[in-house]
Every structure is written in structure tokens, then in C-alpha cells.
Design a protein around this motif. Structure first.
Motif, PDB file in Angstrom:
ATOM      1  N   LEU A  49      11.345   5.847  -8.368  1.00 45.65           N
ATOM      2  CA  LEU A  49      10.835   4.836  -7.447  1.00 45.65           C
ATOM      3  C   LEU A  49      11.941   4.156  -6.646  1.00 45.65           C
ATOM      4  CD1 LEU A  49       8.187   3.162  -9.783  1.00 45.65           C
ATOM      5  CD2 LEU A  49       7.740   4.711  -7.898  1.00 45.65           C
ATOM      6  N   MET A  50      13.130   4.715  -6.666  1.00 45.26           N
ATOM      7  CA  MET A  50      14.273   4.078  -6.012  1.00 45.26           C
ATOM      8  C   MET A  50      14.061   3.824  -4.512  1.00 45.26           C
ATOM      9  SD  MET A  50      17.058   2.600  -6.578  1.00 45.26           S
ATOM     10  CE  MET A  50      17.281   3.081  -8.298  1.00 45.26           C
ATOM     11  N   PRO A  51      13.461   4.742  -3.732  1.00 45.65           N
ATOM     12  CA  PRO A  51      13.230   4.426  -2.316  1.00 45.65           C
ATOM     13  C   PRO A  51      12.407   3.159  -2.114  1.00 45.65           C
ATOM     14  CG  PRO A  51      12.966   6.764  -2.693  1.00 45.65           C
ATOM     15  CD  PRO A  51      13.106   6.131  -4.046  1.00 45.65           C
ATOM     16  N   ALA A  52      11.350   2.978  -2.902  1.00 47.12           N
ATOM     17  CA  ALA A  52      10.543   1.764  -2.792  1.00 47.12           C
ATOM     18  C   ALA A  52      11.334   0.543  -3.235  1.00 47.12           C
ATOM     19  CB  ALA A  52       9.268   1.906  -3.629  1.00 47.12           C
ATOM     20  N   ILE A  53      12.142   0.695  -4.276  1.00 44.59           N
ATOM     21  CA  ILE A  53      12.940  -0.431  -4.768  1.00 44.59           C
ATOM     22  C   ILE A  53      13.967  -0.859  -3.730  1.00 44.59           C
ATOM     23  CG2 ILE A  53      14.601  -1.129  -6.531  1.00 44.59           C
ATOM     24  CD1 ILE A  53      13.129   0.733  -8.480  1.00 44.59           C
ATOM     25  N   VAL A  54      14.632   0.107  -3.078  1.00 43.62           N
ATOM     26  CA  VAL A  54      15.644  -0.217  -2.069  1.00 43.62           C
ATOM     27  C   VAL A  54      15.022  -0.968  -0.912  1.00 43.62           C
ATOM     28  CG1 VAL A  54      17.215   0.784  -0.375  1.00 43.62           C
ATOM     29  CG2 VAL A  54      17.188   1.666  -2.710  1.00 43.62           C
ATOM     30  N   TYR A  55      13.867  -0.478  -0.434  1.00 47.90           N
ATOM     31  CA  TYR A  55      13.217  -1.187   0.681  1.00 47.90           C
ATOM     32  C   TYR A  55      12.702  -2.547   0.229  1.00 47.90           C
ATOM     33  CZ  TYR A  55      10.597  -1.965   4.946  1.00 47.90           C
ATOM     34  OH  TYR A  55      10.124  -2.491   6.133  1.00 47.90           O
ATOM     35  N   GLY A  56      12.268  -2.647  -1.022  1.00 47.49           N
ATOM     36  CA  GLY A  56      11.832  -3.935  -1.539  1.00 47.49           C
ATOM     37  C   GLY A  56      12.977  -4.936  -1.588  1.00 47.49           C
ATOM     38  N   ILE A  57      14.170  -4.475  -1.984  1.00 43.41           N
ATOM     39  CA  ILE A  57      15.345  -5.360  -1.978  1.00 43.41           C
ATOM     40  C   ILE A  57      15.650  -5.828  -0.560  1.00 43.41           C
ATOM     41  CG2 ILE A  57      17.834  -5.428  -2.400  1.00 43.41           C
ATOM     42  CD1 ILE A  57      17.364  -3.506  -4.737  1.00 43.41           C
ATOM     43  N   PHE A  58      15.507  -4.919   0.407  1.00 44.12           N
ATOM     44  CA  PHE A  58      15.713  -5.289   1.809  1.00 44.12           C
ATOM     45  C   PHE A  58      14.718  -6.375   2.243  1.00 44.12           C
ATOM     46  CE2 PHE A  58      14.424  -4.313   6.287  1.00 44.12           C
ATOM     47  CZ  PHE A  58      15.562  -4.834   6.908  1.00 44.12           C
ATOM     48  N   LEU A  59      13.453  -6.226   1.865  1.00 42.35           N
ATOM     49  CA  LEU A  59      12.456  -7.242   2.202  1.00 42.35           C
ATOM     50  C   LEU A  59      12.754  -8.567   1.510  1.00 42.35           C
ATOM     51  CD1 LEU A  59       9.053  -5.294   2.173  1.00 42.35           C
ATOM     52  CD2 LEU A  59      10.441  -5.945   4.133  1.00 42.35           C
ATOM     53  N   VAL A  60      13.202  -8.516   0.263  1.00 43.03           N
ATOM     54  CA  VAL A  60      13.536  -9.747  -0.461  1.00 43.03           C
ATOM     55  C   VAL A  60      14.687 -10.469   0.230  1.00 43.03           C
ATOM     56  CG1 VAL A  60      14.500 -10.643  -2.619  1.00 43.03           C
ATOM     57  CG2 VAL A  60      12.642  -8.968  -2.681  1.00 43.03           C
ATOM     58  N   MET A  61      15.701  -9.739   0.685  1.00 42.81           N
ATOM     59  CA  MET A  61      16.834 -10.356   1.385  1.00 42.81           C
ATOM     60  C   MET A  61      16.373 -11.027   2.673  1.00 42.81           C
ATOM     61  SD  MET A  61      19.678  -7.353   0.813  1.00 42.81           S
ATOM     62  CE  MET A  61      20.839  -8.144   1.927  1.00 42.81           C
ATOM     63  N   ILE A  62      15.479 -10.372   3.407  1.00 42.09           N
ATOM     64  CA  ILE A  62      14.947 -10.968   4.640  1.00 42.09           C
ATOM     65  C   ILE A  62      14.126 -12.207   4.312  1.00 42.09           C
ATOM     66  CG2 ILE A  62      13.416 -10.591   6.602  1.00 42.09           C
ATOM     67  CD1 ILE A  62      16.059  -9.128   6.847  1.00 42.09           C
ATOM     68  N   ALA A  63      13.312 -12.132   3.263  1.00 40.49           N
ATOM     69  CA  ALA A  63      12.492 -13.279   2.879  1.00 40.49           C
ATOM     70  C   ALA A  63      13.360 -14.461   2.459  1.00 40.49           C
ATOM     71  CB  ALA A  63      11.543 -12.889   1.748  1.00 40.49           C
ATOM     72  N   ALA A 119       0.832  -1.212   0.000  1.00 39.85           N
ATOM     73  CA  ALA A 119       0.000   0.000   0.000  1.00 39.85           C
ATOM     74  C   ALA A 119       0.860   1.253   0.000  1.00 39.85           C
ATOM     75  CB  ALA A 119      -0.929  -0.011   1.205  1.00 39.85           C
ATOM     76  N   VAL A 120       1.926   1.242   0.783  1.00 45.67           N
ATOM     77  CA  VAL A 120       2.826   2.398   0.833  1.00 45.67           C
ATOM     78  C   VAL A 120       3.494   2.605  -0.523  1.00 45.67           C
ATOM     79  CG1 VAL A 120       4.879   3.358   1.927  1.00 45.67           C
ATOM     80  CG2 VAL A 120       3.194   2.132   3.306  1.00 45.67           C
ATOM     81  N   TRP A 121       3.943   1.522  -1.153  1.00 47.82           N
ATOM     82  CA  TRP A 121       4.563   1.636  -2.479  1.00 47.82           C
ATOM     83  C   TRP A 121       3.567   2.149  -3.504  1.00 47.82           C
ATOM     84  CZ3 TRP A 121       6.994  -3.923  -2.165  1.00 47.82           C
ATOM     85  CH2 TRP A 121       8.063  -3.897  -1.264  1.00 47.82           C
ATOM     86  N   LEU A 122       2.322   1.709  -3.408  1.00 49.70           N
ATOM     87  CA  LEU A 122       1.294   2.177  -4.333  1.00 49.70           C
ATOM     88  C   LEU A 122       1.070   3.675  -4.171  1.00 49.70           C
ATOM     89  CD1 LEU A 122      -0.933   1.703  -6.426  1.00 49.70           C
ATOM     90  CD2 LEU A 122      -2.465   1.084  -4.536  1.00 49.70           C
ATOM     91  N   ILE A 123       1.019   4.146  -2.912  1.00 51.73           N
ATOM     92  CA  ILE A 123       0.838   5.576  -2.666  1.00 51.73           C
ATOM     93  C   ILE A 123       2.008   6.367  -3.231  1.00 51.73           C
ATOM     94  CG2 ILE A 123       0.634   7.311  -0.852  1.00 51.73           C
ATOM     95  CD1 ILE A 123      -0.574   5.070   0.881  1.00 51.73           C
ATOM     96  N   TYR A 124       3.192   5.846  -2.995  1.00 52.00           N
ATOM     97  CA  TYR A 124       4.393   6.525  -3.497  1.00 52.00           C
ATOM     98  C   TYR A 124       4.382   6.576  -5.028  1.00 52.00           C
ATOM     99  CZ  TYR A 124       9.332   7.615  -4.181  1.00 52.00           C
ATOM    100  OH  TYR A 124      10.512   8.195  -4.559  1.00 52.00           O
ATOM    101  N   THR A 125       3.966   5.483  -5.660  1.00 51.85           N
ATOM    102  CA  THR A 125       3.882   5.467  -7.118  1.00 51.85           C
ATOM    103  C   THR A 125       2.844   6.468  -7.621  1.00 51.85           C
ATOM    104  OG1 THR A 125       4.465   3.107  -7.094  1.00 51.85           O
ATOM    105  CG2 THR A 125       3.535   3.980  -9.125  1.00 51.85           C
ATOM    106  N   LEU A 126       1.713   6.558  -6.927  1.00 50.03           N
ATOM    107  CA  LEU A 126       0.696   7.547  -7.299  1.00 50.03           C
ATOM    108  C   LEU A 126       1.232   8.962  -7.155  1.00 50.03           C
ATOM    109  CD1 LEU A 126      -2.404   5.897  -5.591  1.00 50.03           C
ATOM    110  CD2 LEU A 126      -1.967   6.064  -8.043  1.00 50.03           C
ATOM    111  N   LYS A 127       2.038   9.176  -6.140  1.00 47.11           N
ATOM    112  CA  LYS A 127       2.659  10.487  -5.944  1.00 47.11           C
ATOM    113  C   LYS A 127       3.588  10.814  -7.116  1.00 47.11           C
ATOM    114  CE  LYS A 127       5.019  13.102  -2.292  1.00 47.11           C
ATOM    115  NZ  LYS A 127       3.860  13.937  -1.944  1.00 47.11           N
TER     116      LYS A 127
END
Length: 373
Positions: A107-121, A59-67
């Protein structure tokens, strides 16, 4: 770097981060000031292990993309950027690569946090969660790129009223409090959904944190302040609707109290999700009186922002800075354990005073492009 990429970087990427510097400072301050490194890891493990909670970063990434999409659309409407429409004369491969790189950078901030989540997963052997995160980020990048490409290819698309909508308008009479909701859903449905999703995610996250540690009421109050200030774009659109797109409302013989009630009546249905979540997931360790105080604090911040909009017409980037500092000031005062009723009374009184004093003096003087988005 190719010329078209340099131009897109200057017009879209660099200007986007410059205009939203206060937003990034707020997010960085909240992330670094209230959460330790171990907390970020624990939160990421929670997101990746629970499909329902994984929807929060989505949801946060979607909001950021809409922004990002909204910013790009506004940038294309400015007269100094009309030369960008010659972009269609470039070879297709250059068009697509330039747009894709531009959106990846935005969209780099969302991508960076997404990479962090992928590493944790991957550390937790949650392959499905990692794949879903990658697919979601890729979909957002492709969608935002397509929206910008379509805006460049077809700048003046015709909008048609659906036959069902025409029948509904002829058959039923709508009260005034529904006018704005229908108007914003027609003009900007995705940004509205994005703002609400972010606000709901904040309230849910704050309420969930109480299940791990018995925080006091200040954490909930800070979450309410962030949720309320996140509605600023919506409040600004309502302000424009009432004073720019529907100016006849100013000429009606209504009392000031009636005008305020009409505005609150318009906003109340839109605020029901946050109020419902506060009631449903209210922390058990907090006193019962904190619940009505939190709901009243939510509306008092909204009243204060609504009244402030009448003081002077300013461009969106100027308002973003003021809202950022307002939110940070309120959060700092909450940390000093000032009682919530004090915030409620002071914010409501200040907002109503500005509203009443400046209502008939207010006029739009800034960039008209910002008023007819």
C-alpha cells in the motif's frame, strides 16, 4: 530481514508490483504528463479543504486496497504457494509483524500520497482533515492485513445462503439481465464497489477541472476512456460468467444481436452512475453534442473490450498490459483532435466484428484458477 518477511516480500510484494507494472505506468504517465507540480498542490489543497472532495482520494485508496486484497487471495490459491499455510506455526508476534510490513509495502503508493495530503493539510492548519487521512490509511492497512491473516488461518470458509435470499429466489422470477449483477454482488461486492468508485471519481474530477479552465472536449473524452477501461475487471467477470459459469447461454438459439443486447442490458444499469454524472455535471463551455458523444464513447470502448475478450483466452496480467496500451493509444489519438464519432464507429464496429467472428470459437485454455476466483 527475517526469513518469513523475505518469503512474503517475494510472494506478495514483489509479484504484486511486477504484475501491475502497466497499471503503475498508466497512473504515473497521467499524473506526470497532464498535471504540473502546482496542479498537484492545488488539487491536494482542494481535497483537504472540502470533506466531500476528500472522499475522492479515499475512494481511490479503497480501490487500490481491494486490488491488493484480490491479488493476495489469488496468490494463495496457487499450488506453488500452499506452503504459506504453515505460516500459522510461527509465533504470533512474527505473524503479525510480517503481515503488517507486507501490506505496508503493497500500500506504499497510497501511503506516500496520503503523507503528501497530510503535509498540505498541516500547512493550511486543517488538523481535522489530516487526522481523518491518517485514520483512513491506518484503517485500510489494518483491514488488508486482517484479510490476509484470515485467509492464511481459514483458507476454506463455508459460504451459507441467507434465509432472506432463499425466500426472495423462491418468490420472484428474475430476468437474465439481473443474473450477473446478483452473482457479482454475492461473490465480489467490494471489488465491484471499488471499480465503480474509481470510475465515478475520474468522471467527477474531470468535470470539476472545467470549472477552473475552459478546456476543450478532449479532456472529457480522455476521462471517459479511463473510466471505461477501468471497468475491464468487471467486463472480464461478465465474460467468464456468460461463457464459463453459465455456458448454457451459448447453446440457446439466440441471434447475435440478441446476445449483444442482453450483455448491454446487463451492463447498462451498472453504467448509470457515470452517465448520470456526465449529464448532471456536463461542462457549460462544451457544445451540447459532446454529451451524447461522450456517453456513446463510453459504451463503444466497453463494446470493443467485450469483443476483444473473445479473440483469445489470456491471463489477467496479460490483459492488463493490453488494456493499458489500448487506453494510452486512445488518449494519444484523442489529443490529435480526431472527432469523437470516428472513435465511436470504429471501436463499436471492431468490437462487434471480433465478438461475432470468435463467439463460437472461443474456449478457455489458461490457468483454471483465474476462472474460478
Amino acid at each position: 530481514m527475517k526469513p518469513e518477511r523475505s518469503i512474503f516480500h517475494a510472494v506478495f510484494t514483489r509479484e504484486f508490483y511486477r504484475h501491475n507494472a502497466s497499471f503503475f505506468l498508466l497512473v504515473t504517465g497521467l499524473a506526470a504528463g497532464f498535471l504540473r507540480g502546482s496542479d498537484h498542490i492545488a488539487l491536494a489543497e482542494l481535497f483537504t479543504s472540502n470533506p466531500l472532495l476528500l472522499s475522492i482520494p479515499f475512494a481511490v485508496w479503497l480501490i487500490y486496497t481491494l486490488k491488493v486484497i484480490a491479488f493476495n487471495s489469488e496468490a494463495l490459491k496457487r499450488s506453488e504457494n500452499e506452503f504459506l499455510y504453515t505460516f500459522i506455526l510461527l509465533p504470533k508476534i512474527d505473524q503479525h509483524s510480517a503481515l503488517l510490513i507486507t501490506l505496508i509495502n503493497q500500500l506504499m503508493p497510497a501511503i506516500v500520497y496520503g503523507i503528501f495530503l497530510v503535509m498540505i493539510a498541516l500547512q493550511l492548519d486543517l488538523m481535522l482533515s489530516a487526522a481523518v487521512i491518517v485514520i483512513m490509511l491506518a484503517a485500510l492497512i489494518v483491514w488488508a492485513t486482517w484479510r490476509l491473516h484470515r485467509s492464511l488461518q481459514q483458507p476454506d470458509l463455508e459460504r451459507k445462503v441467507h434465509p432472506v435470499k432463499r425466500w426472495f429466489d423462491r418468490t420472484f422470477h428474475k430476468p437474465y439481465t439481473i443474473f450477473f449483477t446478483e452473482w457479482i454482488l454475492q461473490r465480489q461486492p467490494l471489488p465491484l464497489i471499488g471499480f465503480k468508485a474509481f470510475s465515478i471519481a475520474i468522471v467527477l474530477t474531470v468535470c470539476y477541472l472545467y470549472s477552473d479552465e475552459p478546456y476543450d472536449h478532449r479532456l472529457l473524452a480522455m476521462g471517459v476512456v479511463i473510466s471505461a477501461t477501468a471497468h475491464f475487471p468487471l467486463l472480464m467477470e461478465l465474460h467468464r460468467f456468460e461463457n464459463f459459469h453459465f455456458p448454457v447461454l451459448r447453446q440457446l438459439p439466440l441471434k447475435f444481436s440478441q446476445r449483444v443486447l442482453y450483455t448491454l442490458g446487463t451492463l447498462s444499469p451498472l453504467m448509470l452512475p457515470e452517465c448520470g454524472l456526465l449529464i448532471t455535471y456536463f461542462p457549460e463551455n462544451l457544445p451540447a453534442t459532446v454529451l451524447p458523444e461522450s456517453i456513446l464513447l463510453l459504451f463503444s470502448v466497453i463494446i470493443f473490450i467485450s469483443g476483444s475478450l473473445y479473440v483469445k483466452d489470456r491471463k489477467l496480467e496479460h490483459w492488463n498490459q493490453r488494456i493499458f496500451f489500448t487506453a494510452m493509444a486512445l488518449i494519444a489519438l484523442i489529443l490529435f483532435s480526431i472527432p469523437l464519432p470516428v472513435f465511436i464507429v470504429v471501436l463499436s464496429a471492431a468490437g462487434l466484428y471480433q465478438w461475432r467472428r470468435m463467439f463460437y470459437r472461443f474456449e478457455y485454455i489458461s490457468d483454471p484458477i483465474n476462472h474460478d476466483r
